[in-house]
Write a protein that holds these residues in place. Sequence first.
Motif, short mmCIF file in Angstrom:
data_model
loop_
_atom_site.label_atom_id
_atom_site.label_comp_id
_atom_site.label_asym_id
_atom_site.label_seq_id
_atom_site.Cartn_x
_atom_site.Cartn_y
_atom_site.Cartn_z
N LEU A 1 34.83 47.51 46.41
CA LEU A 1 36.11 46.77 46.84
C LEU A 1 36.06 46.87 48.59
CD1 LEU A 1 38.67 48.75 44.61
CD2 LEU A 1 37.51 46.50 44.21
N THR A 2 36.28 45.58 48.99
CA THR A 2 36.14 45.31 50.44
C THR A 2 37.44 44.49 50.76
OG1 THR A 2 34.93 43.32 50.41
CG2 THR A 2 33.80 45.47 50.35
N GLU A 3 37.67 44.71 52.21
CA GLU A 3 38.93 43.87 52.85
C GLU A 3 39.91 44.06 52.19
OE1 GLU A 3 37.75 39.60 53.57
OE2 GLU A 3 35.70 40.27 53.25
N GLU A 4 40.66 45.24 52.02
CA GLU A 4 41.71 45.83 51.18
C GLU A 4 42.62 45.67 52.15
OE1 GLU A 4 41.80 48.40 47.58
OE2 GLU A 4 42.30 49.85 49.19
N MET B 1 51.77 45.48 47.10
CA MET B 1 50.98 44.26 47.05
C MET B 1 49.67 44.60 47.45
SD MET B 1 53.53 41.14 48.02
CE MET B 1 53.54 41.74 49.56
N VAL B 2 48.38 44.59 46.97
CA VAL B 2 47.18 44.96 47.17
C VAL B 2 46.33 43.60 46.87
CG1 VAL B 2 45.28 46.25 46.89
CG2 VAL B 2 47.66 47.35 46.35
N ARG B 3 45.56 43.46 48.08
CA ARG B 3 44.43 42.05 48.07
C ARG B 3 43.33 42.98 48.50
NH1 ARG B 3 46.60 37.11 47.99
NH2 ARG B 3 48.65 36.86 48.21
N HIS B 4 42.23 42.45 47.75
CA HIS B 4 40.85 42.92 48.27
C HIS B 4 39.76 42.21 47.73
CE1 HIS B 4 41.52 45.83 44.55
NE2 HIS B 4 40.81 44.78 44.26
N LEU C 1 35.08 38.33 43.32
CA LEU C 1 36.32 37.89 43.18
C LEU C 1 37.08 38.30 44.21
CD1 LEU C 1 36.78 39.41 39.47
CD2 LEU C 1 36.22 37.19 40.13
N ALA C 2 38.35 37.22 44.54
CA ALA C 2 39.32 37.95 45.16
C ALA C 2 40.29 38.16 44.25
CB ALA C 2 39.83 36.83 46.25
N VAL C 3 41.09 39.37 44.81
CA VAL C 3 42.23 39.99 43.63
C VAL C 3 43.40 40.34 44.23
CG1 VAL C 3 42.48 42.06 42.03
CG2 VAL C 3 40.19 40.95 42.34
N LEU C 4 44.36 40.12 43.73
CA LEU C 4 45.73 40.37 44.11
C LEU C 4 46.39 41.24 42.93
CD1 LEU C 4 48.51 40.34 45.60
CD2 LEU C 4 49.19 38.28 44.37
N LEU C 5 46.63 42.73 43.39
CA LEU C 5 47.26 43.47 42.53
C LEU C 5 48.73 43.72 42.96
CD1 LEU C 5 44.49 46.39 42.63
CD2 LEU C 5 44.77 44.47 40.86
N VAL C 6 49.74 43.84 41.97
CA VAL C 6 51.01 44.15 42.39
C VAL C 6 51.40 45.62 41.38
CG1 VAL C 6 53.32 43.35 42.11
CG2 VAL C 6 51.76 41.85 42.47
N TRP C 7 51.79 46.44 42.37
CA TRP C 7 51.97 47.84 41.80
C TRP C 7 53.52 48.08 41.95
CZ3 TRP C 7 48.46 51.16 39.81
CH2 TRP C 7 47.10 50.81 39.99
N VAL C 8 54.21 48.59 40.87
CA VAL C 8 55.45 49.11 41.04
C VAL C 8 55.57 50.52 40.92
CG1 VAL C 8 56.08 48.47 38.61
CG2 VAL C 8 58.04 48.55 40.06
N LYS C 9 56.58 51.12 41.56
CA LYS C 9 56.72 52.58 41.39
C LYS C 9 58.04 52.77 40.38
CE LYS C 9 56.72 56.70 44.28
NZ LYS C 9 57.10 57.23 45.39
N GLN C 10 57.28 53.60 39.24
CA GLN C 10 58.28 53.88 38.10
C GLN C 10 58.22 55.32 37.83
OE1 GLN C 10 56.20 51.48 35.01
NE2 GLN C 10 57.80 49.61 35.45
N LYS C 11 59.60 56.07 37.95
CA LYS C 11 59.52 57.23 37.49
C LYS C 11 58.57 58.25 38.64
CE LYS C 11 60.94 56.78 33.23
NZ LYS C 11 60.81 56.91 31.64
N GLY C 12 58.42 57.75 39.84
CA GLY C 12 57.81 58.68 40.81
C GLY C 12 56.05 58.04 40.68
#
Length: 145
Positions: free
Chosen positions: A89-92, A102-105, A122-133
């Motif tokens: 993974l690069t350019e994160e 939002m994470v891009r790498h 690949l160029a990737v977009l990840l979306v994370w959500v904080k649930q119950k900590g």
Amino acid sequence: MYTKTILLAIVALSSMLTTRTLAQGKEQAAVAQAVQQLKQLMIDPDKAKLESLASDDLSYGHSTGKIEDKKAFVEALTSGSSDFKTIDLTEETITVVDNTAMVRHKLMAETANDGKPGQAKLAVLLVWVKQKGNWKLLARQAVKI
């Protein structure tokens, strides 16, 4: 008197910004750790850990246009249908807004999907959500580069 008031206001504002910056940095570090955990689980899948890391509402988009839900995502990795041998993974970049990140790498990988050697760029977009900590992967979309 006027100078003291301005000085106190500047000190108070600086303190608030520093506290927010530290909190933002802490959350970014936690998201970065979740990304690294995902990377390791994509190389060496563990069903329980993958299920724990992914949101129940996961939408996982491949560069081919294929979309998987949580069950299909876990099954693809644990069955070897989607098999990553190495991942770099690069350019994160990580941006945290409230309980969403939002994470891009760029992702470069050696693969063996269904036993066939290959490469992913690949160029990737990840979306994370904080649930119950805990940070959970809510969405992922990849495009070929």
